[in-house]
Scaffold this motif. Structure first.
Motif, PDB file in Angstrom:
ATOM      1  N   THR A 162       2.360  -9.679   4.611  1.00 14.28           N
ATOM      2  CA  THR A 162       1.181  -9.129   5.285  1.00 14.28           C
ATOM      3  C   THR A 162       0.045 -10.146   5.230  1.00 14.28           C
ATOM      4  N   THR A 163      -0.688 -10.261   6.332  1.00 13.98           N
ATOM      5  CA  THR A 163      -1.836 -11.158   6.392  1.00 13.98           C
ATOM      6  C   THR A 163      -3.085 -10.357   6.745  1.00 13.98           C
ATOM      7  N   PHE A 164      -4.178 -10.731   6.137  1.00 18.30           N
ATOM      8  CA  PHE A 164      -5.445 -10.032   6.328  1.00 18.30           C
ATOM      9  C   PHE A 164      -6.012 -10.315   7.719  1.00 18.30           C
ATOM     10  N   VAL A 165      -6.522  -9.255   8.374  1.00 20.69           N
ATOM     11  CA  VAL A 165      -7.146  -9.398   9.689  1.00 20.69           C
ATOM     12  C   VAL A 165      -8.653  -9.141   9.588  1.00 20.69           C
TER      13      VAL A 165
ATOM     14  N   ALA B 198      -9.578  -1.625   6.000  1.00 24.99           N
ATOM     15  CA  ALA B 198      -8.993  -2.969   6.114  1.00 24.99           C
ATOM     16  C   ALA B 198      -7.800  -2.908   7.057  1.00 24.99           C
TER      17      ALA B 198
ATOM     18  N   THR C  54     -16.185  -7.832   6.345  1.00 29.85           N
ATOM     19  CA  THR C  54     -16.227  -8.892   7.361  1.00 29.85           C
ATOM     20  C   THR C  54     -16.889  -8.403   8.641  1.00 29.85           C
TER      21      THR C  54
ATOM     22  N   GLU D 176      -9.202  -9.172  15.700  1.00 25.88           N
ATOM     23  CA  GLU D 176     -10.431  -8.825  14.987  1.00 25.88           C
ATOM     24  C   GLU D 176     -11.542  -8.474  15.964  1.00 25.88           C
TER      25      GLU D 176
ATOM     26  N   ASN E 186       0.827  -1.223   0.000  1.00 28.75           N
ATOM     27  CA  ASN E 186       0.000   0.000   0.000  1.00 28.75           C
ATOM     28  C   ASN E 186       0.854   1.264   0.000  1.00 28.75           C
TER      29      ASN E 186
ATOM     30  N   PHE F 205      -4.327  -5.114   8.230  1.00 34.43           N
ATOM     31  CA  PHE F 205      -3.393  -6.174   7.861  1.00 34.43           C
ATOM     32  C   PHE F 205      -2.294  -6.270   8.913  1.00 34.43           C
ATOM     33  N   LYS F 206      -1.879  -7.496   9.202  1.00 31.69           N
ATOM     34  CA  LYS F 206      -0.773  -7.722  10.132  1.00 31.69           C
ATOM     35  C   LYS F 206       0.527  -7.850   9.353  1.00 31.69           C
TER      36      LYS F 206
ATOM     37  N   ASN G  77     -11.860  -6.347   7.481  1.00 28.10           N
ATOM     38  CA  ASN G  77     -12.229  -5.172   6.691  1.00 28.10           C
ATOM     39  C   ASN G  77     -13.690  -4.848   6.966  1.00 28.10           C
TER      40      ASN G  77
END
Length: 263
Positions: A242-245, A232, A250, A212, A165, A234-235, A247
């Motif tokens: 990066t991993t999605f946490v 969103a 969700t 979350e 990003n 991200f970790k 948004n």
């Protein structure tokens, strides 16, 4: 004392010697500049890039014209030791090297190099050599000014950049939160301890638990969920992946499920 005749003779001899010396000097310069005009010498300097995700490839490629003549180049070939040669670039518009000119050439990346036996790689001890092909078809062998050797790699430090990003990630970062208002994106960076780096868009700047459940609940109950058009979290892992946490989608799903359970 020298009589006038002797003096005149010496002056005459000196003038003859002076004329011959000037003639020799002029002839020397004529030969030198003529040699510069009719001969061609091109030098190449480069480095090897070993960035993750690609085979070792050529970068920082500089072509230098060492003669007083113009060279118009259509392509450049590279020999990888005795493994063979390949063209590393073909110019859509010919590259013009003026007298004593030097130009940085961006070598296009490629998926692989191969021959009839399989893949071919640039290795540390491979001697690379280069040739220019002019628009007239002439092949000019180049001198290499900066070959990569084991000695040149001693004590060398390497760096890499992982971008997410438009943020250059570091191991000090823990999370990246991006929110959107009217299609304008804003990034918020958290360190490993949940403390915001820089100014905070929230009422406070420290979040010990970025899960979350807790951070998502904070967004909902503090009104940020409705205020932001989208968002969103991200970790940032230790290897800078990066991993999605979570948004907004969700969290909307979570809100809907909670309402259904209450009913």
């Amino acid at each position: 004392m020298l009589n006038q005749n002797v003096i005149n003779s010496l002056v005459w001899l000196y003038s003859i010697f002076d004329i011959k010396l000037l003639t020799l000097i002029a002839a020397g310069f004529t030969i030198y500049f003529g040699y510069q005009k009719v001969t061609k010498k091109v030098c190449i300097s480069y480095s090897i890039n070993t960035e993750r995700g690609y085979d070792p490839h050529i970068t920082n490629f500089v072509v230098s014209n060492k003669r007083d003549s113009v060279i118009v180049i259509s392509s450049i070939d590279m020999w990888i030791g005795d493994k063979g040669k390949t063209d590393i670039i073909k110019f859509n518009e010919p590259l013009v090297l003026k007298s004593y000119d030097a130009k940085l050439v961006e070598i296009p990346k490629y998926s692989n190099i191969y021959n009839e036996k399989g893949p071919v790689f640039i290795e540390l001890f491979d001697a690379l050599s280069f040739s220019l092909i002019t628009v007239s078809g002439e092949v000019i062998r180049c001198d290499v000014e900066s070959a990569v050797t084991v000695k040149s790699l001693e004590g060398r430090l390497y760096k890499s950049s992982k971008i997410f990003n438009n943020i250059v990630l570091t191991r000090r970062m823990g999370f990246v939160f991006t929110y959107y208002i009217k299609n304008e994106a804003t990034n918020v960076i958290f360190d490993k301890y949940g403390i915001i780096v820089g100014s905070s868009p929230f009422t406070w700047n420290a979040f010990p638990d970025m899960s979350e459940d807790l951070f998502g609940s904070f967004l909902i109950y503090s009104g940020y969920h409705d205020r932001y058009d989208d968002y969103a979290l991200f970790k940032v892992e230790d290897n800078l992946d990066t991993t999605f946490v979570l948004n907004k989608y969700t969290m909307n799903e979570k809100i809907t499920k909670s309402v259904e359970e209450e009913v």
